[in-house]
Design an enzyme around this catalytic site. Structure first.
Site, PDB file in Angstrom:
ATOM      1  N   PRO A   2      -4.258   9.142  12.784  1.00  0.00           N
ATOM      2  CG  PRO A   2      -5.202  11.014  13.780  1.00  0.00           C
ATOM      3  CD  PRO A   2      -4.332   9.850  14.043  1.00  0.00           C
ATOM      4  CD  GLU A   3      -2.238   6.781   7.137  1.00  0.00           C
ATOM      5  OE1 GLU A   3      -2.053   6.979   5.922  1.00  0.00           O
ATOM      6  OE2 GLU A   3      -2.148   5.664   7.665  1.00  0.00           O
ATOM      7  NE  ARG A 117      -3.198   5.647  21.449  1.00  0.00           N
ATOM      8  CZ  ARG A 117      -2.876   4.915  20.389  1.00  0.00           C
ATOM      9  NH1 ARG A 117      -1.621   4.715  20.076  1.00  0.00           N
ATOM     10  NH2 ARG A 117      -3.815   4.402  19.627  1.00  0.00           N
TER      11      ARG A 117
END
Ligand SMILES: [Zn+2]
Length: 277
Positions: A2-3, A117
């Site tokens: 995600p940015e 993750r």
């Protein structure tokens, strides 16, 4: 990963609430369930559990890719890292396999940090500076001007792409939005940062902001990570479009590797070393 636009989309949904889901502001945290205690960077896990209890959420903000949840005492800060997602869950919603950190709210709703993750990070701090003070300017803020960008670029003699990815230089940009911004600005990713004239600096400034704004408008991108909403990936100009035509000139998009990152560009719109001085 995600940015900025993806994190901003998540932040706005939490702050304001969305169809049928209440806003996070005003909710009181009853307790936290930590199935993956390594999410908590600071303070210690036992101190975190104790201090988060009874806190009321005052505001949901963002700095770079960090979600800043302002409490009546201190700040709860979450970094989603590779695959994290933060969302509200209705009372009675079964716990999902990746819902590692869950904040139980007085209303019966839960704030869940889901993270396949497990690279995400959670902090509970009194002051923001030690964690966030070193970050570069926010590219969408009113203070971020072409001349400020010009100074940042001129202060370094580095290729544009790795420089723009450096969170200490500009905060919140990642691989996708740097490629998109450089294409908009017609700049090669390897061009040296201190070689840009003021017209090129302005083009890059405009490109960065336009790419981010378009990402937010489409609720971010859903790409190599678990994310429910966005569809900006259908509007990429170059990112992930190797072999497809450039939307400006029709030339095939190529992929090169810059600082170990896959990098996408149009060789016609973004010639190497354009206007190097
Ligand atoms: Zn082109």
């Amino acid at each position: 990963m995600p940015e900025l636009p993806e994190v901003e989309t998540i932040r706005l949904a939490l702050r304001d609430g969305v169809a049928g889901v209440p806003a996070l502001i005003g909710q009181r945290i009853q307790s936290v369930s930590l199935r993956w205690p390594r999410h908590v960077v600071e303070p210690s896990v036992s101190s975190f559990r104790r201090r988060i209890r009874g806190r009321t959420i005052r505001e949901v903000g963002r700095r770079a890719k960090f979600v800043l949840i302002e409490l009546d005492r201190g700040y709860l800060i979450v970094h989603l890292m590779m695959s994290g997602d933060l969302a509200m869950a209705a009372p009675g919603t079964p716990r999902g396999p990746y819902d590692h950190t869950i904040f139980k709210l007085d209303s019966g709703w839960q704030l869940r940090f889901s993270d396949a993750r497990k690279f995400g990070r959670v902090y509970l701090v009194d002051r923001l500076d030690p964690l966030l003070g070193e970050l570069g300017p926010e590219p969408l803020s009113n203070e971020f001007s072409p001349s400020q960008l010009g100074h940042l670029l001129a202060d370094h003699r580095r290729a544009l792409k790795p420089l723009l990815l450096d969170q200490h230089v500009i905060a919140g940009l990642g691989n996708i939005y740097v490629d998109e911004a450089l294409h908009r600005a017609k700049l090669h990713p390897l061009q040296l940062s201190n070689s840009l004239d003021s017209a090129r600096v302005r083009a890059l400034w405009r490109g960065i902001r336009a790419a981010l704004r378009e990402g937010i408008r489409h609720n971010g991108a859903t790409i190599d990570w678990v994310y429910r909403g966005g569809e900006f990936q259908n509007h990429f100009r170059v990112y992930g479009r190797t072999g497809e035509p450039c939307p400006v000139c029709g030339t095939e998009i190529v992929r090169i590797v810059v600082g170990q990152r896959g990098t996408h560009l149009c060789p016609n719109c973004q010639p190497p070393g354009a206007e190097l001085r």
